[in-house]
Scaffold this motif. Structure first.
Motif, PDB file in Angstrom:
ATOM      1  N   VAL A  76      17.056 -52.481   0.129  1.00 44.25           N
ATOM      2  CA  VAL A  76      17.234 -51.827   1.432  1.00 44.25           C
ATOM      3  C   VAL A  76      17.981 -52.753   2.384  1.00 44.25           C
ATOM      4  O   VAL A  76      18.888 -52.325   3.106  1.00 44.25           O
ATOM      5  CB  VAL A  76      15.874 -51.391   2.019  1.00 44.25           C
ATOM      6  N   ASP A  77      17.636 -54.043   2.388  1.00 44.15           N
ATOM      7  CA  ASP A  77      18.316 -55.007   3.258  1.00 44.15           C
ATOM      8  C   ASP A  77      19.792 -55.135   2.911  1.00 44.15           C
ATOM      9  O   ASP A  77      20.615 -55.450   3.773  1.00 44.15           O
ATOM     10  CB  ASP A  77      17.636 -56.374   3.187  1.00 44.15           C
ATOM     11  N   ALA A  78      20.137 -54.887   1.648  1.00 46.15           N
ATOM     12  CA  ALA A  78      21.525 -54.973   1.205  1.00 46.15           C
ATOM     13  C   ALA A  78      22.285 -53.660   1.420  1.00 46.15           C
ATOM     14  O   ALA A  78      23.441 -53.553   1.043  1.00 46.15           O
ATOM     15  CB  ALA A  78      21.581 -55.374  -0.266  1.00 46.15           C
ATOM     16  N   GLY A  79      21.638 -52.668   2.010  1.00 46.08           N
ATOM     17  CA  GLY A  79      22.317 -51.401   2.272  1.00 46.08           C
ATOM     18  C   GLY A  79      21.604 -50.202   1.686  1.00 46.08           C
ATOM     19  O   GLY A  79      21.825 -49.079   2.112  1.00 46.08           O
ATOM     20  N   GLY A  80      20.756 -50.436   0.702  1.00 46.89           N
ATOM     21  CA  GLY A  80      19.967 -49.359   0.116  1.00 46.89           C
ATOM     22  C   GLY A  80      20.795 -48.243  -0.461  1.00 46.89           C
ATOM     23  O   GLY A  80      21.957 -48.431  -0.833  1.00 46.89           O
ATOM     24  N   ILE A  81      20.201 -47.069  -0.503  1.00 45.45           N
ATOM     25  CA  ILE A  81      20.892 -45.904  -1.045  1.00 45.45           C
ATOM     26  C   ILE A  81      21.165 -44.870   0.044  1.00 45.45           C
ATOM     27  O   ILE A  81      21.548 -43.743  -0.253  1.00 45.45           O
ATOM     28  CB  ILE A  81      20.101 -45.275  -2.215  1.00 45.45           C
ATOM     29  N   GLY A  82      20.958 -45.240   1.295  1.00 43.24           N
ATOM     30  CA  GLY A  82      21.269 -44.372   2.413  1.00 43.24           C
ATOM     31  C   GLY A  82      20.118 -43.537   2.927  1.00 43.24           C
ATOM     32  O   GLY A  82      20.281 -42.783   3.885  1.00 43.24           O
ATOM     33  N   LEU A  83      18.962 -43.653   2.318  1.00 43.89           N
ATOM     34  CA  LEU A  83      17.828 -42.853   2.766  1.00 43.89           C
ATOM     35  C   LEU A  83      17.336 -43.271   4.143  1.00 43.89           C
ATOM     36  O   LEU A  83      16.946 -42.419   4.939  1.00 43.89           O
ATOM     37  CB  LEU A  83      16.674 -42.952   1.772  1.00 43.89           C
ATOM     38  N   SER A  84      17.345 -44.557   4.427  1.00 45.33           N
ATOM     39  CA  SER A  84      16.801 -45.007   5.710  1.00 45.33           C
ATOM     40  C   SER A  84      17.603 -44.433   6.873  1.00 45.33           C
ATOM     41  O   SER A  84      17.030 -44.077   7.902  1.00 45.33           O
ATOM     42  CB  SER A  84      16.741 -46.531   5.793  1.00 45.33           C
ATOM     43  N   GLU A  85      18.909 -44.299   6.714  1.00 46.01           N
ATOM     44  CA  GLU A  85      19.721 -43.720   7.783  1.00 46.01           C
ATOM     45  C   GLU A  85      19.384 -42.241   7.961  1.00 46.01           C
ATOM     46  O   GLU A  85      19.285 -41.751   9.092  1.00 46.01           O
ATOM     47  CB  GLU A  85      21.215 -43.902   7.480  1.00 46.01           C
ATOM     48  N   ALA A  86      19.182 -41.532   6.856  1.00 45.84           N
ATOM     49  CA  ALA A  86      18.789 -40.120   6.942  1.00 45.84           C
ATOM     50  C   ALA A  86      17.411 -39.984   7.577  1.00 45.84           C
ATOM     51  O   ALA A  86      17.188 -39.102   8.420  1.00 45.84           O
ATOM     52  CB  ALA A  86      18.805 -39.488   5.556  1.00 45.84           C
ATOM     53  N   PHE A  87      16.476 -40.844   7.173  1.00 47.84           N
ATOM     54  CA  PHE A  87      15.147 -40.824   7.775  1.00 47.84           C
ATOM     55  C   PHE A  87      15.221 -41.125   9.274  1.00 47.84           C
ATOM     56  O   PHE A  87      14.578 -40.471  10.088  1.00 47.84           O
ATOM     57  CB  PHE A  87      14.218 -41.844   7.106  1.00 47.84           C
ATOM     58  N   PHE A  88      16.013 -42.130   9.640  1.00 47.06           N
ATOM     59  CA  PHE A  88      16.148 -42.508  11.044  1.00 47.06           C
ATOM     60  C   PHE A  88      16.707 -41.352  11.866  1.00 47.06           C
ATOM     61  O   PHE A  88      16.202 -41.044  12.950  1.00 47.06           O
ATOM     62  CB  PHE A  88      17.040 -43.744  11.185  1.00 47.06           C
ATOM     63  N   ASN A  89      17.765 -40.712  11.353  1.00 50.69           N
ATOM     64  CA  ASN A  89      18.355 -39.591  12.080  1.00 50.69           C
ATOM     65  C   ASN A  89      17.372 -38.443  12.242  1.00 50.69           C
ATOM     66  O   ASN A  89      17.319 -37.806  13.295  1.00 50.69           O
ATOM     67  CB  ASN A  89      19.633 -39.119  11.387  1.00 50.69           C
ATOM     68  N   ALA A  90      16.577 -38.182  11.216  1.00 49.93           N
ATOM     69  CA  ALA A  90      15.567 -37.127  11.311  1.00 49.93           C
ATOM     70  C   ALA A  90      14.499 -37.484  12.336  1.00 49.93           C
ATOM     71  O   ALA A  90      14.085 -36.628  13.137  1.00 49.93           O
ATOM     72  CB  ALA A  90      14.932 -36.884   9.945  1.00 49.93           C
ATOM     73  N   LEU A  91      14.050 -38.740  12.333  1.00 47.39           N
ATOM     74  CA  LEU A  91      13.064 -39.184  13.316  1.00 47.39           C
ATOM     75  C   LEU A  91      13.627 -39.110  14.735  1.00 47.39           C
ATOM     76  O   LEU A  91      12.954 -38.675  15.664  1.00 47.39           O
ATOM     77  CB  LEU A  91      12.600 -40.611  13.012  1.00 47.39           C
ATOM     78  N   LYS A  92      14.869 -39.529  14.884  1.00 44.81           N
ATOM     79  CA  LYS A  92      15.505 -39.537  16.192  1.00 44.81           C
ATOM     80  C   LYS A  92      15.655 -38.103  16.714  1.00 44.81           C
ATOM     81  O   LYS A  92      15.392 -37.835  17.883  1.00 44.81           O
ATOM     82  CB  LYS A  92      16.863 -40.225  16.095  1.00 44.81           C
ATOM     83  N   GLU A  93      16.069 -37.203  15.838  1.00 44.52           N
ATOM     84  CA  GLU A  93      16.226 -35.801  16.231  1.00 44.52           C
ATOM     85  C   GLU A  93      14.873 -35.184  16.608  1.00 44.52           C
ATOM     86  O   GLU A  93      14.766 -34.428  17.564  1.00 44.52           O
ATOM     87  CB  GLU A  93      16.852 -35.016  15.087  1.00 44.52           C
ATOM     88  N   ARG A  94      13.864 -35.546  15.849  1.00 45.78           N
ATOM     89  CA  ARG A  94      12.534 -34.975  16.085  1.00 45.78           C
ATOM     90  C   ARG A  94      11.919 -35.453  17.406  1.00 45.78           C
ATOM     91  O   ARG A  94      11.187 -34.733  18.052  1.00 45.78           O
ATOM     92  CB  ARG A  94      11.618 -35.347  14.930  1.00 45.78           C
ATOM     93  N   THR A  95      12.245 -36.686  17.801  1.00 48.32           N
ATOM     94  CA  THR A  95      11.687 -37.224  19.047  1.00 48.32           C
ATOM     95  C   THR A  95      12.608 -37.003  20.242  1.00 48.32           C
ATOM     96  O   THR A  95      12.267 -37.388  21.352  1.00 48.32           O
ATOM     97  CB  THR A  95      11.400 -38.725  18.921  1.00 48.32           C
ATOM     98  N   ASN A  96      13.800 -36.440  19.992  1.00 49.62           N
ATOM     99  CA  ASN A  96      14.777 -36.155  21.058  1.00 49.62           C
ATOM    100  C   ASN A  96      15.141 -37.386  21.858  1.00 49.62           C
ATOM    101  O   ASN A  96      15.174 -37.368  23.078  1.00 49.62           O
ATOM    102  CB  ASN A  96      14.267 -35.061  22.000  1.00 49.62           C
TER     103      ASN A  96
END
Length: 97
Positions: A76-96
């Motif tokens: 994940v520290d090396a870039g991962g597979i992109g899930l953390s960015e998708a999770f972050f965007n979903a969390l950000k959208e959910r919390t407005n």
């Protein structure tokens, strides 16, 4: 007739706001989710299982989960597979945020 013109400054990109403490916490949570997911995938793939010959025995079996977790964290520290960015965007959208 020659005229001189002043050099044109390049367009500057819009200034991005600095991440808030809440965004930092959400990004960290997203990275932990991706780390946990990757650790489970490594477990399913057999990473860290003791070998039949010259295996480490009970100690290796007990600590293999730590090895998988740290390997996943390094991924994940090396870039991962992109899930953390998708999770972050979903969390950000959910919390407005």
């Amino acid at each position: 007739m020659l005229t001189t013109t002043a050099p044109v400054a390049p367009a500057t990109p819009p200034i991005q706001p600095l991440p808030t403490a809440q965004e930092d916490a959400m990004r960290e949570a997203a990275k932990e989710l991706e780390t946990t997911f990757l650790a489970e995938m490594l477990k399913s793939a057999g990473f860290g299982e003791s070998r039949e010959t010259f295996g480490g025995g009970a100690g290796e079996e007990q600590f293999s989960s730590f090895l998988r977790q740290e390997q996943a964290r390094a991924m994940v520290d090396a870039g991962g597979i992109g899930l953390s960015e998708a999770f972050f965007n979903a969390l950000k959208e959910r919390t407005n945020v």
